[in-house]
Design an enzyme around this catalytic site. Structure first.
Site, mmCIF file in Angstrom:
data_model
loop_
_atom_site.group_PDB
_atom_site.id
_atom_site.type_symbol
_atom_site.label_atom_id
_atom_site.label_comp_id
_atom_site.label_asym_id
_atom_site.label_seq_id
_atom_site.Cartn_x
_atom_site.Cartn_y
_atom_site.Cartn_z
ATOM 1 C CD1 TRP A 166 -31.044 31.458 0.503
ATOM 2 C CD2 TRP A 166 -32.840 32.805 0.575
ATOM 3 N NE1 TRP A 166 -30.635 32.725 0.186
ATOM 4 C CE2 TRP A 166 -31.693 33.570 0.223
ATOM 5 C CE3 TRP A 166 -34.065 33.448 0.687
ATOM 6 C CZ2 TRP A 166 -31.768 34.948 -0.021
ATOM 7 C CZ3 TRP A 166 -34.134 34.811 0.448
ATOM 8 C CH2 TRP A 166 -33.004 35.542 0.101
ATOM 9 C CE LYS A 215 -29.594 34.929 -5.547
ATOM 10 N NZ LYS A 215 -30.554 34.189 -4.770
ATOM 11 C CG ASP A 269 -35.754 28.604 -3.449
ATOM 12 O OD1 ASP A 269 -35.251 28.873 -4.568
ATOM 13 O OD2 ASP A 269 -35.698 29.385 -2.470
HETATM 14 C C1 LIG Z 1 -31.594 34.649 -3.732
HETATM 15 C C2 LIG Z 1 -32.500 33.584 -3.256
HETATM 16 C C3 LIG Z 1 -33.852 33.839 -2.964
HETATM 17 C C4 LIG Z 1 -34.455 35.218 -3.018
HETATM 18 O O1 LIG Z 1 -34.471 35.764 -4.262
HETATM 19 P P1 LIG Z 1 -35.111 37.216 -4.516
HETATM 20 O O2 LIG Z 1 -34.913 37.376 -5.975
HETATM 21 O O3 LIG Z 1 -34.368 38.198 -3.692
HETATM 22 O O4 LIG Z 1 -36.531 37.142 -4.168
HETATM 23 C C5 LIG Z 1 -34.638 32.786 -2.554
HETATM 24 N N1 LIG Z 1 -34.139 31.545 -2.465
HETATM 25 C C6 LIG Z 1 -32.856 31.261 -2.721
HETATM 26 C C7 LIG Z 1 -32.357 29.861 -2.599
HETATM 27 C C8 LIG Z 1 -31.994 32.273 -3.140
HETATM 28 O O5 LIG Z 1 -30.709 32.005 -3.413
#
Ligand SMILES: *Cc1c(COP(=O)(O)O)cnc(C)c1O
Length: 363
Positions: free
Chosen positions: A101, A199, A175
């Site tokens: 990521w 998530k 993030d």
């Molecule tokens: C799932 C995830 C993303 C991407 O999320 P989207 O909703 O598909 O844009 C980005 N960073 C992390 C750490 C993730 O787990």
């Protein structure tokens, strides 16, 4: 009838109580005669849902008043562009690469600013955490970006770096998509935090952004208005129509979290759940984890069977006992168990029993 245990990395399991409440309120929210999906986002009903969600997540995560909380759209991947559009001014930004990521984040940022890779664990196959003291931070970076939980590789930063102590004046951008609300956040070390809801806190379609107010108002000229943090903040997330139903579900999840005893209580449960699985893996010759012990994720636990020809049988037998979505990420293979807040300890115990029995049958 009890539901299966769902180990999906995302969109992921939500607390059963949240889904039951949403089902009960589907046709008529609190006597309004409307589903939440059918309400004006500016009406008093939805405004009350929105305000409660904002107050609850602020309380749960102890977010200081210097931070705006934005409910946006686009997910973590859109934030990979929205962050540099708002903070970089087209200049320098530092990125720490710790997995899939953060790798994607730095690649996308290159469209908007000068990216400096301050540290990377890619020589180790994204299984370690480069010590913050070794990060090459630029004096002129507009921000330092890290992914505090790598959903694919299973690397978690357990203690946020203190950038000031490392000699950087730049704000830390995190993030936290895949561990938001799983543990407390030291806001004194953070300038901006973002994450998609799907998530750990709600359905896909809502992105939470926590931004220190002094960072607002520096968007690049071509930044879309709907993605300009200052415009979104000034409009209290209603510059465009916010993802109303997703905000409602996230709000129910926040209420559920409060009933569980808040973040401190859920964090202790998450520690216990992850320990159960890692201890089992570490005591087995049949299963392995590749991630260094000091940076193992509590949320996303990739693991591998001694023989990957057994993967399909492992997954089929898991599914037959109500253990769903354990297949690993496509590029890594193996298995991945995601143990988000909604996963009870009993779910992890059921997984460990399955792993034990599967191993014994082959031994
Ligand atoms: C799932 C995830 C993303 C991407 O999320 P989207 O909703 O598909 O844009 C980005 N960073 C992390 C750490 C993730 O787990």
């Amino acid at each position: 009838m009890s539901r299966p245990y769902n180990f999906s990395a995302g969109p992921a399991a939500l607390p059963e109580e949240v889904l039951e409440c949403a089902a009960a309120e589907m046709l008529d929210w609190h006597g309004s005669g409307m589903s939440v999906m059918e309400m004006s986002h500016r009406g008093k009903e939805f405004v009350s849902i929105y305000e409660a969600a904002e107050v609850d997540i602020r309380e749960l995560l102890a977010v200081p008043k210097e931070f705006s909380i934005l409910f946006m759209q686009g997910g973590g991947i859109a934030e990979n562009a929205i962050v540099p559009l708002n903070l970089s001014r087209g200049e320098q930004a530092d990125y720490v690469v710790t997995g899939n990521w953060s790798e994607r984040s730095q690649k996308e940022a290159r469209k908007y600013c000068q990216v400096n890779i301050s540290a990377s664990n890619s020589p180790d196959g994204h299984t370690t955490l480069p010590a913050p003291a070794t990060w090459q931070l630029r004096d002129d970076a507009r921000y330092v970006h890290v992914c505090t939980n790598e959903t694919v590789h299973g690397v978690e930063i357990h203690e946020l770096p203190d950038l000031k102590a490392l000699g950087s004046q730049a704000p830390l951008v995190i993030d936290m998509s895949s561990h938001m609300a799983s543990r407390s956040v030291d806001w004194s070390r953070v300038g901006l935090a973002y994450g998609g809801a799907q998530k750990n806190v709600g359905p896909a379609g809502v992105t939470l952004v926590f931004v220190r107010k002094d960072l607002l108002g520096h968007a690049m000229q071509h930044c879309p208005s709907a993605f300009d943090y200052k415009i979104v903040s000034d409009a209290e997330s209603m510059y465009n129509t916010p993802p109303t139903y997703g905000i409602y579900i996230a709000g129910l999840t926040f209420q559920w979290l409060k009933k569980q005893g808040g973040i401190a209580a859920i964090e202790q449960r998450n520690i216990a759940k992850a320990k159960l699985l890692y201890d089992f893996i570490d005591n087995s010759d049949f299963y392995t984890s590749h991630v260094a012990k000091n940076c193992r994720s509590r949320m996303n636990i990739p693991f591998f069977l001694a023989d990957d020809k057994l993967n399909d049988a492992f997954l089929a037998q898991a599914k037959a006992r109500g253990l769903l979505q354990l297949k690993g990420y496509k590029s890594l293979g193996g298995m991945r168990a995601s143990l988000y807040n909604a996963m009870p300890l009993a779910g992890v115990e059921a997984l460990v029993s399955h792993m034990q029995e599967f191993e014994q049958k082959r031994a």
